[in-house]
Structure formats: C-alpha cells, structure tokens
Design a protein around this motif. Structure first.
Motif, short mmCIF file in Angstrom:
data_model
loop_
_atom_site.label_atom_id
_atom_site.label_comp_id
_atom_site.label_asym_id
_atom_site.label_seq_id
_atom_site.Cartn_x
_atom_site.Cartn_y
_atom_site.Cartn_z
N ASP A 65 0.86 -1.18 0.00
CA ASP A 65 0.00 0.00 0.00
C ASP A 65 0.90 1.24 0.00
OD1 ASP A 65 -1.55 2.24 0.82
OD2 ASP A 65 -3.03 0.91 1.74
N PRO A 66 0.92 2.00 -1.09
CA PRO A 66 1.85 3.15 -1.16
C PRO A 66 1.65 4.15 -0.04
CG PRO A 66 0.88 2.69 -3.32
CD PRO A 66 0.13 1.84 -2.32
N GLU A 67 0.41 4.35 0.41
CA GLU A 67 0.15 5.33 1.46
C GLU A 67 0.78 4.90 2.78
OE1 GLU A 67 -3.63 7.52 3.66
OE2 GLU A 67 -3.91 6.48 1.76
N ILE A 68 0.68 3.60 3.09
CA ILE A 68 1.29 3.09 4.31
C ILE A 68 2.81 3.01 4.17
CG2 ILE A 68 1.50 1.08 5.83
CD1 ILE A 68 -1.44 0.49 5.30
N ALA A 69 3.28 2.45 3.04
CA ALA A 69 4.71 2.22 2.84
C ALA A 69 5.50 3.53 2.88
CB ALA A 69 4.94 1.50 1.52
N ALA A 70 4.90 4.63 2.46
CA ALA A 70 5.60 5.91 2.43
C ALA A 70 5.97 6.39 3.83
CB ALA A 70 4.74 6.95 1.72
N ARG A 71 5.28 5.86 4.84
CA ARG A 71 5.54 6.30 6.21
C ARG A 71 6.41 5.31 6.99
NH1 ARG A 71 -0.17 6.98 5.91
NH2 ARG A 71 -0.50 5.43 7.55
N LEU A 97 10.04 -0.40 10.27
CA LEU A 97 9.75 0.54 11.36
C LEU A 97 8.62 1.48 10.97
CD1 LEU A 97 11.72 0.01 13.69
CD2 LEU A 97 12.91 -0.27 11.50
N ALA A 98 7.81 1.83 11.96
CA ALA A 98 6.74 2.81 11.79
C ALA A 98 7.00 3.97 12.73
CB ALA A 98 5.38 2.17 12.07
N PRO A 99 7.89 4.89 12.35
CA PRO A 99 8.28 5.98 13.26
C PRO A 99 7.10 6.80 13.75
CG PRO A 99 9.77 5.88 11.38
CD PRO A 99 8.63 4.94 11.09
N GLU A 100 6.11 7.05 12.89
CA GLU A 100 4.98 7.89 13.28
C GLU A 100 4.08 7.22 14.31
OE1 GLU A 100 2.79 9.15 9.88
OE2 GLU A 100 4.53 10.02 8.88
N LEU A 101 4.16 5.90 14.40
CA LEU A 101 3.32 5.16 15.35
C LEU A 101 4.15 4.78 16.56
CD1 LEU A 101 1.17 2.93 12.96
CD2 LEU A 101 0.69 5.21 13.87
N ALA A 158 7.14 -2.62 13.06
CA ALA A 158 5.95 -3.20 12.46
C ALA A 158 6.14 -4.67 12.08
CB ALA A 158 5.53 -2.41 11.22
N ALA A 159 7.39 -5.05 11.78
CA ALA A 159 7.65 -6.45 11.41
C ALA A 159 9.14 -6.72 11.51
CB ALA A 159 7.15 -6.74 9.99
N PHE A 160 9.46 -7.96 11.84
CA PHE A 160 10.83 -8.46 11.81
C PHE A 160 10.74 -9.87 11.26
CE2 PHE A 160 14.34 -10.58 14.47
CZ PHE A 160 15.31 -10.33 13.51
N ALA A 206 6.06 7.69 25.44
CA ALA A 206 6.79 7.74 24.18
C ALA A 206 6.09 6.99 23.06
CB ALA A 206 8.21 7.21 24.37
N TRP A 207 5.38 5.91 23.40
CA TRP A 207 4.70 5.12 22.37
C TRP A 207 3.45 5.82 21.83
CZ3 TRP A 207 -0.30 2.90 23.12
CH2 TRP A 207 -0.83 3.04 24.42
N ARG A 208 3.03 6.88 22.47
CA ARG A 208 1.83 7.60 22.04
C ARG A 208 2.12 8.74 21.08
NH1 ARG A 208 -2.28 6.48 25.84
NH2 ARG A 208 -1.54 5.37 27.70
N HIS A 209 3.40 8.94 20.73
CA HIS A 209 3.79 10.09 19.92
C HIS A 209 4.67 9.65 18.75
CE1 HIS A 209 2.28 12.95 22.90
NE2 HIS A 209 2.80 12.15 23.83
N PRO A 210 4.69 10.44 17.69
CA PRO A 210 5.60 10.14 16.57
C PRO A 210 7.06 10.31 17.00
CG PRO A 210 3.90 11.72 15.92
CD PRO A 210 3.83 11.60 17.41
N TRP A 211 7.91 9.52 16.37
CA TRP A 211 9.36 9.66 16.53
C TRP A 211 9.94 10.21 15.23
CZ3 TRP A 211 12.70 6.94 20.43
CH2 TRP A 211 11.96 6.55 21.56
N ARG A 212 11.02 10.94 15.34
CA ARG A 212 11.65 11.55 14.18
C ARG A 212 12.76 10.64 13.66
NH1 ARG A 212 16.21 14.46 13.92
NH2 ARG A 212 16.30 14.66 16.21
N VAL A 213 12.83 10.50 12.34
CA VAL A 213 13.87 9.69 11.71
C VAL A 213 15.15 10.52 11.62
CG1 VAL A 213 14.57 8.43 9.66
CG2 VAL A 213 12.18 8.36 10.41
N GLY A 214 16.24 9.97 12.13
CA GLY A 214 17.54 10.63 12.07
C GLY A 214 18.45 9.94 11.07
N ALA A 215 19.70 9.70 11.48
CA ALA A 215 20.67 9.04 10.61
C ALA A 215 20.14 7.70 10.15
CB ALA A 215 22.00 8.88 11.35
#
Length: 334
Positions: free
Chosen positions: A29-35, A48-52, A57-59, A128-137
């Motif tokens: 799903d492009p909409e999901i995969a983009a995040r 990983l689902a940084p916004e969630l 999300a899977a390993f 912390a699990w209730r908020h988005p995380w920012r992608v860094g390096a």
C-alpha cells in the motif's frame, strides 16, 4: 487461585501465521509504505513505523517459501487505527507497564498521570509510544529514531518531566539490535524506567526458555502484590508452554537471556539484554493468541512498589544524566 486476571489493556489480536506473506500486504500500500522505514541485511528485514510511537511493524526473514516471521507482524488494522499496541514491538519510556491509579509520590510531590487515556484505569507504558518519533541518521541496515518530550501543563495527565530518547535500530551479525537511550532534560531529578514490548508468534508448540529467580504475583488489576516462588519459575527454566499458566507477570533477576522456540518448525529466537534490563515480563494470557516476553528495567508500578531495589528496578536520573542499554534478537534455524 490464578495469579492474574486477563489484562484489559492489551486488545486481542488474531492468530498470526509464522510464515505468511499475506501478513505483509500493507507493504504494497503506497500510502502506508511511504511512512515506513525498511531495513535489510541479507535475508533479514525490519520494518519501522516511526509515526506510530517509534514502533517496529515487522521483523522477518525472506525465504523461497515466503517470509518467516520472528515477531508477530502488524496487521493493516493497526495502521488504520494508528495503534502501536498492535505493532510487532514498541518502546516503553519513561516507565514500563502500569502505574497504580495513574499517580505516585516523588520528591515531595504527587505526580498525577490520570485522565490522559480513558481506556485504562492505570497509567500504561509511559508516553513515548503515544507520539511520533523523528527519523535521524539512516542507512540500508540501520536507523536512529528520536523523541523529545516537552511537558504541556494544559494536557491532562502529561508526564511532567522533560526528556529526550533515542532508538538505534540495526540489522547486523544476523540479528536485530535495538539500543535505547534517554536523557533527563528537566531541571530536577526524574524517576525513570524503559523497555521494549515485543509480540511473538504463538502456536501450540511454542516454548519459552529463561533463567529467572522469582515472580511478582499480581492482583486482579495486574498490579504487583509480592515477589516469590511460582511454578512458572521452574517451568521457564525447563522450557514453558505459553498455555501452562495465565500470565501477565514480572520476573525478577533473570539472566538477561531468553529464547522463544518453535521446535516443530525447527527454529528459535534468542533475546539478549544488557543491564539494567534486569526484569522480564511474560504476557501469555489463557485462551488468547498473544505472547510477549519483554525486557524491562522496572517492575510494574515500580514508583509505588515497596521492595528492595534489585527486585523493583527503575532509577532516578539527575538533571542532564543519560542512560543507555542494548537489546538483541538473534534468529536460529536448523
């Protein structure tokens, strides 16, 4: 008498297949995969689902017969509901599990966390699990995720201490590595605990192996009453079936190594943790497909629980003080 009642805080999930491409349909799903952020190393994949909530999300492992899931993969409904509790795993900061009645006394003041989530009678898993995380390096096999909490007095039940956290998530040496770190940015001491919340595929043949010393018995609200012996302690050392007991309990002073095995599938997953991940939670409710074996630094309700420090866990971070510790999950296939 059983030790706990089934927790109302963890929603039931459908039984995941341990080898199923259908579980990963949301990747198309492009909409999901983009995040999402997908890491790869050889045949291993971590999504990983940084916004969630900075969740995993899977390993899984790519094989000619299809993906082999080492953690329970997220379902499409998890993304639609934006619910980290339905992910494969998610970070727990600045404390793990419940805080009784969502309040505790610290440094001469009452810390009131009530009202921030009407689903739960007791504060759950920090914020912390209730908020988005920012992608860094980021590279092909590793990524840094960042979260910074700034208290908001207008938000009911907000955590009143400022802190920042980081997850370094990496696939290397044929294993998943997660390093959690946090720093107290407040101008006063901050009580603290951390952990990760992995869900595993649960089948009739699944076994959990861990060397633990004692179990925290719990009341009907899944809050600790006392630490002591229990048949699950010996069962874990021998290789315990998730169906053996109705568990949502903390185990103290484990060896910081646990193995989840699927002997009928000729495979297993070994989890290792550094200090101060000196506590382990087993969530294996009766008549429910969920299974969690969680490395944590503190027992449930540690800020209220009376006991010796090595049984209760948690710590106090002074202003500017940092803490860091690593976890890993290594798959094995015969």
């Amino acid at each position: 008498m059983r030790d706990v009642s089934r927790s109302p805080a963890r929603p039931p999930a459908a039984q995941p297949a341990t080898r199923s491409a259908a579980q990963l349909a949301w990747l198309d799903d492009p909409e999901i995969a983009a995040r999402l952020v997908t890491l790869s190393a050889g045949a291993l994949r971590a999504v990983l689902a940084p916004e969630l909530g900075g969740a995993l999300a899977a390993f899984y492992e790519v094989t000619p017969e299809g993906p082999v899931h080492w953690l329970r993969p997220a379902f499409r409904e998890a993304f639609e509901a934006r619910d980290p509790l339905r992910m494969a795993s998610f970070p727990l900061l600045p404390y793990c599990n419940r805080i009784r009645d969502a309040r505790f006394e610290f440094d001469g003041a009452t810390i009131d966390l009530a009202g921030n989530d009407p689903r739960f009678a007791h504060a759950l898993h920090g914020n912390a699990w209730r908020h988005p995380w920012r992608v860094g390096a980021r590279s092909g096999n590793a990524v840094d995720l960042h979260f910074e909490h700034n208290p908001d007095a207008s938000v009911t039940g907000d955590w009143p201490f400022r802190y920042r956290a980081r997850q370094r998530i990496e696939l290397r040496d044929r294993a998943l590595h997660i390093t959690l770190s946090a720093q107290n940015l407040a101008g006063r001491p901050m009580p603290f605990g951390m952990g990760h919340h992995p869900y595993y595929p649960r089948t009739a043949a699944t076994r959990i192996h861990a060397d633990v010393q004692a179990m925290w018995h719990a009341d009907a609200d899944v809050l600790p009453t006392h630490v002591g012996p229990h048949p699950a302690v010996d069962a874990l050392r021998a290789g315990m079936s998730p169906d053996a007991f109705d568990l949502d309990n903390n185990f103290s002073n484990w060896s910081r190594v646990a193995t989840i095995a699927w002997p009928d599938e000729h495979r297993s997953l070994t989890m290792r943790a550094q200090a101060p991940f000196d506590h382990m939670v087993v969530f294996a409710p009766a008549n429910d497909p969920q299974l969690c074996v969680e490395p944590v630094t503190n027992t449930t309700d540690c800020f209220n629980t009376v006991g010796v420090r090595d049984q209760v866990g948690g710590c106090v971070l002074e202003p500017g003080e940092q803490i860091e510790a690593a976890l890993s999950w290594t798959p094995h296939r015969e």
